[in-house]
Motif scaffolding. Structure first.
Motif, PDB file in Angstrom:
ATOM      1  N   UNK A  86     -34.481 105.031 -21.466  1.00 22.87           N
ATOM      2  CA  UNK A  86     -33.135 105.318 -20.964  1.00 22.87           C
ATOM      3  C   UNK A  86     -33.056 105.099 -19.461  1.00 22.87           C
ATOM      4  N   UNK A  87     -34.097 105.509 -18.744  1.00 23.31           N
ATOM      5  CA  UNK A  87     -34.117 105.312 -17.292  1.00 23.31           C
ATOM      6  C   UNK A  87     -34.144 103.830 -16.951  1.00 23.31           C
ATOM      7  N   UNK A  88     -34.915 103.047 -17.698  1.00 19.47           N
ATOM      8  CA  UNK A  88     -34.922 101.596 -17.509  1.00 19.47           C
ATOM      9  C   UNK A  88     -33.537 101.008 -17.755  1.00 19.47           C
ATOM     10  N   UNK A  89     -32.872 101.452 -18.823  1.00 18.92           N
ATOM     11  CA  UNK A  89     -31.553 100.923 -19.172  1.00 18.92           C
ATOM     12  C   UNK A  89     -30.526 101.236 -18.089  1.00 18.92           C
ATOM     13  N   UNK A  90     -30.514 102.459 -17.586  1.00 14.85           N
ATOM     14  CA  UNK A  90     -29.553 102.833 -16.540  1.00 14.85           C
ATOM     15  C   UNK A  90     -29.786 101.993 -15.290  1.00 14.85           C
ATOM     16  N   UNK A  91     -31.037 101.835 -14.916  1.00 17.20           N
ATOM     17  CA  UNK A  91     -31.369 101.059 -13.720  1.00 17.20           C
ATOM     18  C   UNK A  91     -30.848  99.630 -13.840  1.00 17.20           C
ATOM     19  N   UNK A  92     -31.086  99.000 -14.983  1.00 18.61           N
ATOM     20  CA  UNK A  92     -30.649  97.621 -15.178  1.00 18.61           C
ATOM     21  C   UNK A  92     -29.134  97.523 -15.310  1.00 18.61           C
ATOM     22  N   UNK A  93     -28.500  98.539 -15.914  1.00 17.21           N
ATOM     23  CA  UNK A  93     -27.038  98.535 -16.047  1.00 17.21           C
ATOM     24  C   UNK A  93     -26.385  98.586 -14.674  1.00 17.21           C
ATOM     25  N   UNK A  94     -26.900  99.442 -13.795  1.00 14.46           N
ATOM     26  CA  UNK A  94     -26.367  99.527 -12.431  1.00 14.46           C
ATOM     27  C   UNK A  94     -26.497  98.176 -11.729  1.00 14.46           C
ATOM     28  N   UNK A  95     -27.676  97.567 -11.822  1.00 19.32           N
ATOM     29  CA  UNK A  95     -27.884  96.281 -11.160  1.00 19.32           C
ATOM     30  C   UNK A  95     -26.948  95.216 -11.738  1.00 19.32           C
ATOM     31  N   UNK A  96     -26.763  95.214 -13.062  1.00 18.55           N
ATOM     32  CA  UNK A  96     -25.910  94.212 -13.700  1.00 18.55           C
ATOM     33  C   UNK A  96     -24.463  94.309 -13.236  1.00 18.55           C
ATOM     34  N   UNK A 216     -20.048 114.943 -27.148  1.00 19.69           N
ATOM     35  CA  UNK A 216     -19.797 114.355 -28.460  1.00 19.69           C
ATOM     36  C   UNK A 216     -19.816 112.842 -28.414  1.00 19.69           C
ATOM     37  N   UNK A 217     -19.348 112.229 -29.482  1.00 19.71           N
ATOM     38  CA  UNK A 217     -19.361 110.775 -29.598  1.00 19.71           C
ATOM     39  C   UNK A 217     -18.040 110.154 -29.168  1.00 19.71           C
ATOM     40  N   UNK A 218     -18.090 108.884 -28.854  1.00 17.48           N
ATOM     41  CA  UNK A 218     -16.900 108.085 -28.594  1.00 17.48           C
ATOM     42  C   UNK A 218     -16.452 107.433 -29.895  1.00 17.48           C
ATOM     43  N   UNK A 219     -15.261 106.841 -29.919  1.00 14.69           N
ATOM     44  CA  UNK A 219     -14.880 106.073 -31.112  1.00 14.69           C
ATOM     45  C   UNK A 219     -15.942 105.030 -31.433  1.00 14.69           C
ATOM     46  N   UNK A 220     -16.142 104.780 -32.725  1.00 16.33           N
ATOM     47  CA  UNK A 220     -17.214 103.882 -33.146  1.00 16.33           C
ATOM     48  C   UNK A 220     -17.090 102.495 -32.524  1.00 16.33           C
ATOM     49  N   UNK A 221     -15.866 102.019 -32.348  1.00 16.60           N
ATOM     50  CA  UNK A 221     -15.704 100.685 -31.786  1.00 16.60           C
ATOM     51  C   UNK A 221     -16.163 100.629 -30.328  1.00 16.60           C
ATOM     52  N   UNK A 222     -16.030 101.749 -29.599  1.00 12.98           N
ATOM     53  CA  UNK A 222     -16.516 101.806 -28.221  1.00 12.98           C
ATOM     54  C   UNK A 222     -18.035 101.988 -28.213  1.00 12.98           C
ATOM     55  N   UNK A 223     -18.540 102.840 -29.101  1.00 17.67           N
ATOM     56  CA  UNK A 223     -19.987 103.045 -29.190  1.00 17.67           C
ATOM     57  C   UNK A 223     -20.692 101.731 -29.496  1.00 17.67           C
ATOM     58  N   UNK A 224     -20.068 100.913 -30.319  1.00 16.21           N
ATOM     59  CA  UNK A 224     -20.669  99.651 -30.736  1.00 16.21           C
ATOM     60  C   UNK A 224     -20.803  98.674 -29.583  1.00 16.21           C
ATOM     61  N   UNK A 225     -20.097  98.939 -28.478  1.00 17.06           N
ATOM     62  CA  UNK A 225     -20.140  98.068 -27.305  1.00 17.06           C
ATOM     63  C   UNK A 225     -20.865  98.738 -26.144  1.00 17.06           C
ATOM     64  N   UNK A 226     -21.632  99.783 -26.438  1.00 19.83           N
ATOM     65  CA  UNK A 226     -22.211 100.607 -25.380  1.00 19.83           C
ATOM     66  C   UNK A 226     -23.723 100.687 -25.445  1.00 19.83           C
ATOM     67  N   UNK A 227     -24.310 100.832 -24.286  1.00 21.28           N
ATOM     68  CA  UNK A 227     -25.672 101.350 -24.167  1.00 21.28           C
ATOM     69  C   UNK A 227     -25.519 102.865 -24.150  1.00 21.28           C
ATOM     70  N   UNK A 228     -26.022 103.536 -25.172  1.00 19.80           N
ATOM     71  CA  UNK A 228     -25.738 104.954 -25.361  1.00 19.80           C
ATOM     72  C   UNK A 228     -26.912 105.813 -24.887  1.00 19.80           C
ATOM     73  N   UNK A 229     -26.641 106.725 -23.984  1.00 15.26           N
ATOM     74  CA  UNK A 229     -27.633 107.683 -23.510  1.00 15.26           C
ATOM     75  C   UNK A 229     -27.326 109.037 -24.121  1.00 15.26           C
ATOM     76  N   UNK A 230     -28.226 109.551 -24.944  1.00 16.73           N
ATOM     77  CA  UNK A 230     -28.065 110.865 -25.556  1.00 16.73           C
ATOM     78  C   UNK A 230     -28.731 111.895 -24.649  1.00 16.73           C
TER      79      UNK A 230
END
Length: 374
Positions: A86-96, A216-230
């Motif tokens: 998750x930490x790797x994903x957040x780091x790369x998402x910020x850079x992107x 909680x969760x987002x709508x499934x269509x938004x979740x499907x387009x997300x990098x999800x951090x629990x």
């Protein structure tokens, strides 16, 4: 600096939430054989080894490798993420976010927790200071947001997103917001509005990366387009530093400027990149900007990124298969009735027809499985 080996994810933490993940399915790895097997799916509990580097080579980190390592360290100072992946994903998402105009897709970052005090808002506070052109959109209307998006998109940051999608009734009132988030995941999906005294049709761009934090969760269509951090609450043996704007923002802004100085000259290179992906379909679309940034950085990051991607996708996929949509079917049935102007009744055949017509829903595929089974 030695490459860090991500720790194996757990299927669920003490809250019962699945490991950090996004929807999708693991696929064939085209270039790095170690993180993902080309024939077999990746199990969430399986050990995925980063690609081995030449141990005989010892040299300084590349510019990209160094700035990503420093960013990762700064984020971990203030927030406990649920896993190394998750930490790797957040780091790369910020850079992107600093190369949004180079990408075909704008991944959403869904920062979700089962309750309060899981670090969701704190993570949003920290990444606000390092992303490209942050646009904080607490309680903003969809119309205000798409009028704020330009050809050089901002990075949308939405806290308390559960107030927008927290219940079926509330979500129905915010269908325009859901449509905006869905359309903005892919380039060239504008919103059309009639505007001005001459009632002319105007195209408003929707493409922009977005971070969404809530319970909680987002709508499934938004979740499907997300990098999800629990997210989860910190354990008794875990500690972080307090985040104080006067003291800490200057250092984060310095990191933001270093990211820009490294990435912006590589815009043309980023546009031409077609990185080998360890996942398929929409999961690959969502993760591709993160993997591309990792490949631009080199060093340990290509292996770390693909390891995080494969594990996170596999874990969320398994969670979806274990809980295949009890709440979603009720929400989608309600949407069908709302779309039919609240008719008193529908036949089973009519209801199934409308459910299967939803291109974002899984019900047409379920119907195919049922037919095959029979």
């Amino acid at each position: 600096m030695k490459p860090t080996t991500p720790t194996p994810p757990t299927a669920a933490d003490e809250t019962g939430w699945p490991a950090t993940a996004i929807p999708g399915r693991p696929g064939a790895h085209l270039q790095h054989p170690q993180p993902v097997d080309a024939e077999a799916p990746v199990s969430p509990g399986a050990e995925v080894q980063p690609e081995k580097e030449d141990a005989s080579f010892v040299g300084p980190l590349t510019e990209g490798d160094q700035v990503l390592c420093d960013l990762r360290t700064e984020i971990s100072r203030y927030v406990v993420l649920p896993s190394d992946e998750a930490l790797t994903a957040v780091t790369l998402w910020v850079a992107a976010s600093h190369l949004q105009t180079a990408w075909q897709h704008a991944p959403r970052l869904a920062v979700l927790g089962p309750a309060r005090r899981c670090g969701k808002s704190r993570l949003l506070d920290v990444i606000t200071e390092v992303v490209h052109n942050p646009l904080i959109t607490v309680n903003a209307s969809a119309a205000a947001i798409f009028r704020s998006i330009t050809d050089v998109p901002p990075t949308l940051l939405v806290d308390e997103v559960d107030t927008i999608f927290g219940s079926v009734k509330v979500a129905e009132k915010n269908e325009e917001m859901r449509g905006l988030l869905n359309a903005g995941h892919q380039r060239n999906r504008p919103t059309l509005r009639v505007s001005g005294p001459n009632h002319e049709v105007v195209q408003f761009p929707t493409f922009a990366m977005a971070a969404l934090a809530g319970i909680g969760n987002l709508p499934d269509t938004v979740m499907d387009r997300s990098v999800v951090l629990r997210m989860r609450r910190r354990g008794g043996d875990e500690s972080v530093e307090e985040f104080r704007v006067p003291r800490d923002v200057a250092k984060l802004h310095d990191l933001r400027n270093r990211l820009k100085a490294w990435l912006l000259p590589r815009h043309a290179e980023a546009m031409d990149l077609v990185p080998p992906m360890p996942v398929r379909d929409r999961a690959a679309d969502t993760w591709q900007p993160l993997i591309a940034v990792a490949d631009l950085a080199g060093g340990q990051w290509p292996a770390l990124a693909r390891t995080a991607c494969a594990r996170m996708v596999a874990a969320e996929t398994e969670a979806e298969e274990e809980h295949p949509g009890g709440a979603r079917i009720l929400a989608d049935i309600r949407r069908v009735f709302a779309a039919q102007r609240e008719v008193d009744s529908l036949t089973t055949e009519e209801l199934l027809h409308h459910l299967c017509q939803d291109p974002e829903g899984p019900w047409a595929e379920w119907g195919g499985r049922r037919a095959e089974a029979s």
